[in-house]
Design an enzyme around this catalytic site. Sequence first.
Site, PDB file in Angstrom:
ATOM      1  N   ASP A 197      77.922  68.636  25.426  1.00  0.00           N
ATOM      2  CA  ASP A 197      76.985  67.575  25.088  1.00  0.00           C
ATOM      3  C   ASP A 197      77.734  66.231  25.113  1.00  0.00           C
ATOM      4  OD1 ASP A 197      74.022  67.276  23.904  1.00  0.00           O
ATOM      5  OD2 ASP A 197      75.308  65.936  22.772  1.00  0.00           O
ATOM      6  N   TYR A 254      73.495  57.032  21.661  1.00  0.00           N
ATOM      7  CA  TYR A 254      72.564  57.047  22.794  1.00  0.00           C
ATOM      8  C   TYR A 254      72.278  55.620  23.266  1.00  0.00           C
ATOM      9  CZ  TYR A 254      71.639  62.001  22.119  1.00  0.00           C
ATOM     10  OH  TYR A 254      71.774  63.367  22.036  1.00  0.00           O
ATOM     11  N   HIS A 297      73.167  75.816  24.522  1.00  0.00           N
ATOM     12  CA  HIS A 297      73.777  74.498  24.433  1.00  0.00           C
ATOM     13  C   HIS A 297      74.870  74.442  23.363  1.00  0.00           C
ATOM     14  CE1 HIS A 297      73.827  70.203  25.151  1.00  0.00           C
ATOM     15  NE2 HIS A 297      73.664  69.949  23.871  1.00  0.00           N
TER      16      HIS A 297
END
Length: 379
Positions: free
Chosen positions: A179, A305, A357
């Site tokens: 990630d 982000y 994930h």
Amino acid sequence: MSDAIRPFTIDIAEEQLEDLRRRLDLTRWPEAETVRDWSQGVPLAEARKLVDHWRNRYDWRRCEAALNRYPQFLTEIDGLDIHFLHVRSPNPDALPLILTHGWPGSVIEFMKCIGPLSDPAAHGGNPADAFHLVIPSLPGYGFSGKPKETGWKVQRIAKAWHILMTRLGYNRYVAQGGDWGAAVTTAMGMQRPEGLAAIHVNMPIVLPEGPYDDASPAELAMLEAMAYYARWDGGYSDQQASRPQTLGYGLADSPAGQAAWIYEKFWSWADCSGDPLNALSYDKMLDNIMLYWLPNTGTSSARLYWESFHGGFGAAELHIPTACSVFPKDIYAAPRSWAERCMHNLIYWNELDKGGHFAAFEQPELFVGELRKAFLSIR
């Protein structure tokens, strides 16, 4: 800036836990979804079950004690305190390894891997496979400091991680991540600082710029997965990449809201056949959620982000020795053909038959095995 490395112990005040319990008791619930699945988000009944467990059966002190069994530290890098676990192997010739989590993860993801990676002999393995482990919390995550200025992009974090490793005395080391950890680790590979011998990622960042004419079945599968993500799964990233501050008011005020924001991703991204409890227990998921709730990092974690999401996940030209493990239920399964176009020194590639994930969290034994094999050729 001080180069001091300060010991750190987690010691959450009981008043914080009492506040959490009060907030959980006062949760104002929305009406139920109008579908019979998770397609509108976490179903009301499932959210109530999670919060009920959190309020009535979850024990933070158990998690706190488990984390405190490992040596933890703070050190200031580029004006920001970085929290990290530092677990030295009993094998003095162990290979130093820095492990980087992502969102919505934390150092909790690696807990079951620490022993087998650092002391394989004690877990039925080969002492020669040992690693010295450095496991930092990303800036704005967990118990690391929260940036008070813009500019903490993945490239800056990558440089900070190299400073951390050299500050700890490691003049040759390897790096791993998934990630955001994959983005940071890839950035380290691009920067290729002196001493970084190789990298491993469990979410290879390989999507090239289009057009995608004559794509193979594996390449088409990744494109379809990315299209699904954009339509049905990426709303959280759009919000965090555009208005993290607005989002943060809800996450900071409502533990049920913070929990649901993360719980949905365990459903969506874990190899769980539609039920997060098939992959992880309530306690494990809440251990991770607590590292967002207790230090109030819903907003600061989301800002990564805003800083880096657009432009942080494109294919990068890598010439450093690079290893990849592809877990089948990740957001996408990276095709080796695209990896070979941008990873010019691919020393290891494996596609596993289970896991998602949160690879280290879901499948710690497989994850440990992948790291041992991935870095074997550069020891």
